[in-house]
Scaffold this motif. Structure first.
Motif, PDB file in Angstrom:
ATOM      1  N   ASP A 192       0.808  -1.215   0.000  1.00 17.06           N
ATOM      2  CA  ASP A 192       0.000   0.000   0.000  1.00 17.06           C
ATOM      3  C   ASP A 192       0.841   1.264   0.000  1.00 17.06           C
ATOM      4  OD1 ASP A 192      -2.332  -1.484   0.032  1.00 17.06           O
ATOM      5  OD2 ASP A 192      -2.416  -1.556   2.214  1.00 17.06           O
ATOM      6  N   ARG A 193       2.168   1.121  -0.184  1.00 16.86           N
ATOM      7  CA  ARG A 193       3.058   2.288  -0.126  1.00 16.86           C
ATOM      8  C   ARG A 193       3.699   2.598  -1.469  1.00 16.86           C
ATOM      9  NH1 ARG A 193       5.497   3.138   5.526  1.00 16.86           N
ATOM     10  NH2 ARG A 193       3.906   2.252   6.897  1.00 16.86           N
ATOM     11  N   THR A 194       3.390   1.815  -2.489  1.00 15.47           N
ATOM     12  CA  THR A 194       3.930   2.110  -3.806  1.00 15.47           C
ATOM     13  C   THR A 194       3.266   3.376  -4.343  1.00 15.47           C
ATOM     14  OG1 THR A 194       2.255   0.808  -4.968  1.00 15.47           O
ATOM     15  CG2 THR A 194       4.249  -0.351  -4.261  1.00 15.47           C
ATOM     16  N   PRO A 195       3.940   4.101  -5.217  1.00 17.83           N
ATOM     17  CA  PRO A 195       3.298   5.285  -5.802  1.00 17.83           C
ATOM     18  C   PRO A 195       1.963   4.977  -6.471  1.00 17.83           C
ATOM     19  CG  PRO A 195       5.652   5.291  -6.263  1.00 17.83           C
ATOM     20  CD  PRO A 195       5.350   3.963  -5.628  1.00 17.83           C
ATOM     21  N   GLU A 196       1.882   3.806  -7.118  1.00 13.32           N
ATOM     22  CA  GLU A 196       0.635   3.443  -7.791  1.00 13.32           C
ATOM     23  C   GLU A 196      -0.496   3.256  -6.793  1.00 13.32           C
ATOM     24  OE1 GLU A 196       4.139   2.562 -10.126  1.00 13.32           O
ATOM     25  OE2 GLU A 196       3.542   1.875  -8.128  1.00 13.32           O
ATOM     26  N   ALA A 197      -0.196   2.604  -5.663  1.00 16.26           N
ATOM     27  CA  ALA A 197      -1.229   2.391  -4.648  1.00 16.26           C
ATOM     28  C   ALA A 197      -1.637   3.706  -3.997  1.00 16.26           C
ATOM     29  CB  ALA A 197      -0.726   1.408  -3.587  1.00 16.26           C
ATOM     30  N   LEU A 198      -0.655   4.577  -3.746  1.00 17.88           N
ATOM     31  CA  LEU A 198      -0.964   5.871  -3.132  1.00 17.88           C
ATOM     32  C   LEU A 198      -1.803   6.736  -4.073  1.00 17.88           C
ATOM     33  CD1 LEU A 198       2.528   6.582  -1.551  1.00 17.88           C
ATOM     34  CD2 LEU A 198       0.452   5.940  -0.324  1.00 17.88           C
ATOM     35  N   LEU A 199      -1.453   6.744  -5.353  1.00 16.92           N
ATOM     36  CA  LEU A 199      -2.251   7.507  -6.315  1.00 16.92           C
ATOM     37  C   LEU A 199      -3.675   6.982  -6.375  1.00 16.92           C
ATOM     38  CD1 LEU A 199      -2.763   9.511  -8.586  1.00 16.92           C
ATOM     39  CD2 LEU A 199      -1.668   7.905 -10.179  1.00 16.92           C
ATOM     40  N   GLN A 200      -3.836   5.676  -6.317  1.00 17.44           N
ATOM     41  CA  GLN A 200      -5.187   5.113  -6.368  1.00 17.44           C
ATOM     42  C   GLN A 200      -6.019   5.560  -5.176  1.00 17.44           C
ATOM     43  OE1 GLN A 200      -6.828   3.701  -8.727  1.00 17.44           O
ATOM     44  NE2 GLN A 200      -8.658   3.316  -7.496  1.00 17.44           N
ATOM     45  N   ARG A 201      -5.418   5.616  -3.981  1.00 19.23           N
ATOM     46  CA  ARG A 201      -6.147   6.092  -2.813  1.00 19.23           C
ATOM     47  C   ARG A 201      -6.533   7.560  -2.967  1.00 19.23           C
ATOM     48  NH1 ARG A 201      -5.869   3.254   2.046  1.00 19.23           N
ATOM     49  NH2 ARG A 201      -7.389   4.807   2.739  1.00 19.23           N
ATOM     50  N   VAL A 202      -5.594   8.374  -3.469  1.00 19.65           N
ATOM     51  CA  VAL A 202      -5.889   9.789  -3.710  1.00 19.65           C
ATOM     52  C   VAL A 202      -6.995   9.922  -4.745  1.00 19.65           C
ATOM     53  CG1 VAL A 202      -4.955  11.944  -4.648  1.00 19.65           C
ATOM     54  CG2 VAL A 202      -3.608  10.590  -3.030  1.00 19.65           C
ATOM     55  N   ARG A 203      -6.907   9.126  -5.798  1.00 16.42           N
ATOM     56  CA  ARG A 203      -7.923   9.157  -6.859  1.00 16.42           C
ATOM     57  C   ARG A 203      -9.316   8.858  -6.291  1.00 16.42           C
ATOM     58  NH1 ARG A 203      -5.631   5.658 -10.164  1.00 16.42           N
ATOM     59  NH2 ARG A 203      -4.744   7.243 -11.547  1.00 16.42           N
ATOM     60  N   GLU A 204      -9.406   7.856  -5.440  1.00 15.82           N
ATOM     61  CA  GLU A 204     -10.701   7.499  -4.861  1.00 15.82           C
ATOM     62  C   GLU A 204     -11.279   8.650  -4.046  1.00 15.82           C
ATOM     63  OE1 GLU A 204      -9.744   4.041  -2.654  1.00 15.82           O
ATOM     64  OE2 GLU A 204      -9.559   2.732  -4.427  1.00 15.82           O
ATOM     65  N   LEU A 205     -10.423   9.325  -3.281  1.00 14.80           N
ATOM     66  CA  LEU A 205     -10.887  10.437  -2.459  1.00 14.80           C
ATOM     67  C   LEU A 205     -11.299  11.628  -3.319  1.00 14.80           C
ATOM     68  CD1 LEU A 205      -8.149  10.244   0.318  1.00 14.80           C
ATOM     69  CD2 LEU A 205     -10.569   9.692   0.606  1.00 14.80           C
ATOM     70  N   ALA A 206     -10.487  11.931  -4.327  1.00 18.00           N
ATOM     71  CA  ALA A 206     -10.768  13.102  -5.159  1.00 18.00           C
ATOM     72  C   ALA A 206     -11.989  12.883  -6.044  1.00 18.00           C
ATOM     73  CB  ALA A 206      -9.550  13.432  -6.012  1.00 18.00           C
ATOM     74  N   MET A 207     -12.085  11.706  -6.647  1.00 16.53           N
ATOM     75  CA  MET A 207     -13.170  11.457  -7.594  1.00 16.53           C
ATOM     76  C   MET A 207     -14.516  11.259  -6.912  1.00 16.53           C
ATOM     77  SD  MET A 207     -11.843  11.824 -10.537  1.00 16.53           S
ATOM     78  CE  MET A 207     -13.104  11.124 -11.609  1.00 16.53           C
ATOM     79  N   ALA A 208     -14.507  11.101  -5.599  1.00  9.76           N
ATOM     80  CA  ALA A 208     -15.776  11.010  -4.858  1.00  9.76           C
ATOM     81  C   ALA A 208     -16.447  12.374  -4.701  1.00  9.76           C
ATOM     82  CB  ALA A 208     -15.532  10.395  -3.483  1.00  9.76           C
ATOM     83  N   LEU A 209     -15.730  13.438  -5.018  1.00 11.72           N
ATOM     84  CA  LEU A 209     -16.276  14.789  -4.879  1.00 11.72           C
ATOM     85  C   LEU A 209     -17.075  15.164  -6.126  1.00 11.72           C
ATOM     86  CD1 LEU A 209     -13.060  16.362  -3.371  1.00 11.72           C
ATOM     87  CD2 LEU A 209     -15.204  15.919  -2.153  1.00 11.72           C
ATOM     88  N   VAL A 287       0.173   6.891   6.656  1.00 11.86           N
ATOM     89  CA  VAL A 287      -0.651   7.980   6.135  1.00 11.86           C
ATOM     90  C   VAL A 287      -1.991   8.015   6.864  1.00 11.86           C
ATOM     91  CG1 VAL A 287      -1.750   8.942   4.082  1.00 11.86           C
ATOM     92  CG2 VAL A 287       0.447   7.755   3.883  1.00 11.86           C
ATOM     93  N   ASP A 288      -2.359   9.188   7.341  1.00 10.43           N
ATOM     94  CA  ASP A 288      -3.678   9.409   7.925  1.00 10.43           C
ATOM     95  C   ASP A 288      -4.615   9.768   6.779  1.00 10.43           C
ATOM     96  OD1 ASP A 288      -5.976  10.319   9.163  1.00 10.43           O
ATOM     97  OD2 ASP A 288      -4.916  11.388  10.757  1.00 10.43           O
ATOM     98  N   TRP A 289      -5.278   8.766   6.217  1.00 13.63           N
ATOM     99  CA  TRP A 289      -6.076   8.995   5.018  1.00 13.63           C
ATOM    100  C   TRP A 289      -7.310   9.833   5.289  1.00 13.63           C
ATOM    101  CZ3 TRP A 289      -4.194   8.713   0.419  1.00 13.63           C
ATOM    102  CH2 TRP A 289      -3.106   7.874   0.171  1.00 13.63           C
ATOM    103  N   GLU A 290      -7.807   9.814   6.507  1.00 12.18           N
ATOM    104  CA  GLU A 290      -8.935  10.689   6.833  1.00 12.18           C
ATOM    105  C   GLU A 290      -8.512  12.154   6.731  1.00 12.18           C
ATOM    106  OE1 GLU A 290     -12.208  11.485  10.407  1.00 12.18           O
ATOM    107  OE2 GLU A 290     -10.720   9.876  10.602  1.00 12.18           O
ATOM    108  N   ARG A 291      -7.319  12.445   7.209  1.00 15.93           N
ATOM    109  CA  ARG A 291      -6.823  13.815   7.139  1.00 15.93           C
ATOM    110  C   ARG A 291      -6.514  14.216   5.694  1.00 15.93           C
ATOM    111  NH1 ARG A 291      -1.834  16.449  10.576  1.00 15.93           N
ATOM    112  NH2 ARG A 291      -0.727  14.637   9.759  1.00 15.93           N
ATOM    113  N   VAL A 292      -5.972  13.272   4.918  1.00 18.02           N
ATOM    114  CA  VAL A 292      -5.726  13.545   3.501  1.00 18.02           C
ATOM    115  C   VAL A 292      -7.042  13.843   2.797  1.00 18.02           C
ATOM    116  CG1 VAL A 292      -4.920  12.560   1.316  1.00 18.02           C
ATOM    117  CG2 VAL A 292      -3.614  12.180   3.421  1.00 18.02           C
ATOM    118  N   GLY A 293      -8.064  13.037   3.088  1.00 20.79           N
ATOM    119  CA  GLY A 293      -9.365  13.268   2.472  1.00 20.79           C
ATOM    120  C   GLY A 293      -9.946  14.620   2.834  1.00 20.79           C
TER     121      GLY A 293
END
Length: 314
Positions: A192-209, A287-293
């Motif tokens: 879950d720490r590869t750039p690809e995995a991190l981008l996917q998590r960011v993508r999920e948070l951003a695209m939910a908006l 990573v605190d994903w709640e805070r990132v979100g």
């Protein structure tokens, strides 16, 4: 969350802790992505606790006489107090209760002395010899509520020799365990720490908006509102800075400075974007994903048209 932060692993043992020792010594190699932050045991006299203590690793021994629910509550509290992100079972001779497994879902691993799914449970070497197997071995798997049944992360085969006894076979399988466990654990914590995995998590948070779209700008993946303004960038070693992060809008330089002052390990002033009040938020380490979100949503809210903002409110 500074660059290169290692995953924090706690190890549960009940006895001598030879697999714990293998994990511990592997963790001291410079390229190992995890560190051992706690060795805990259900038995205060476990020999592995003495080794961990001698190696300056924090230990926890559950008080004697606890009922099962009390024991696992105490272990859970010790794990959380240590800041552990993952739990590795290394000769821990207790069946984990379902609520404990659920609380650490996907983050508990175990090593088992057979080639799963064969020979779950105890007496694996005796059963392999009785079945006249030519190959034995060991498996590392994710722990689920069902005994020895989670997804397999890795296996090593060990030849069965003529005249083998359960003890002689176990001794060779143990050598294989010590090779396999550190590698499998390292692979898991990095998943879950590869750039690809991190981008996917960011993508999920951003695209939910509401109205969010993905694009590419300045060589970075980014997110905008319906073809208009950008509200989030994903940066990976941009211009050789070695940082994996999001870059998001703030209300201005004052908020930017306040965030950096409050948590300089998480936030930084990004090149090119910083003078405009954008903030960088690192994604290395735990990573605190709640805070990132929340940061992504806050950035989105600064540019989203009122009609989209109203959609999110409802």
């Amino acid at each position: 969350m500074s660059t290169g932060t290692k995953a924090r692993v706690a190890v549960l043992i009940s006895g001598r802790g030879s697999n714990m020792a293998a994990l511990l010594y592997a963790s001291r190699l410079t390229d190992c992505p995890y560190e051992i932050v706690l060795v805990a045991s259900d038995k205060g006299h476990a020999a592995g606790l003495k080794l961990a203590e001698a190696e300056a690793v924090p230990i926890f021994a559950a008080p004697a006489g606890l009922k099962k629910a009390e024991l696992f509550a105490a272990l859970d509290q010790a794990l959380r107090s240590s800041g552990a992100e993952f739990v590795a079972l290394a000769g821990f001779m207790r069946i984990l209760p379902p609520d404990f497994v659920a609380a650490w879902e996907g983050r508990i691993v175990n090593i088992h002395p057979s080639l799963l799914p064969r020979y779950k449970g105890l007496d694996t070497h005796k059963r392999a010899l009785e079945a006249k197997d030519l190959i034995a071995g060991c498996s590392v798997h994710v722990v689920t509520p069902e005994l020895d049944d989670g997804p397999i992360l890795g296996q090593v085969e060990v030849a069965v020799l003529p005249g083998d006894t359960p003890d002689s076979l176990a001794a060779r399988v143990l050598i294989a365990e010590h090779q396999l466990y550190p590698r499998a654990l390292a692979d898991l914590v990095m998943r879950d720490r590869t750039p690809e995995a991190l981008l996917q998590r960011v993508r999920e948070l951003a695209m939910a908006l509401p109205g969010a779209e993905e694009a590419v700008s300045h060589g970075m993946s980014c997110f905008r509102v319906q073809g208009g303004k950008m509200f989030c960038y994903f940066t990976e070693d941009h211009h050789g800075d070695g940082i994996i992060a999001i870059i998001a809008k703030t209300s201005g330089p004052d908020e930017q400075a306040q965030l950096i002052d409050q948590d300089p390990d998480a936030y930084y002033r990004p090149a090119y974007f910083g003078p405009s009040g954008w903030i960088g938020m690192r994604l290395e380490g735990a990573v605190d994903w709640e805070r990132v979100g929340d940061r992504i949503a806050s950035s989105w809210s600064l540019i989203a048209p009122r009609k989209l903002a109203m959609l999110r409110e409802f």
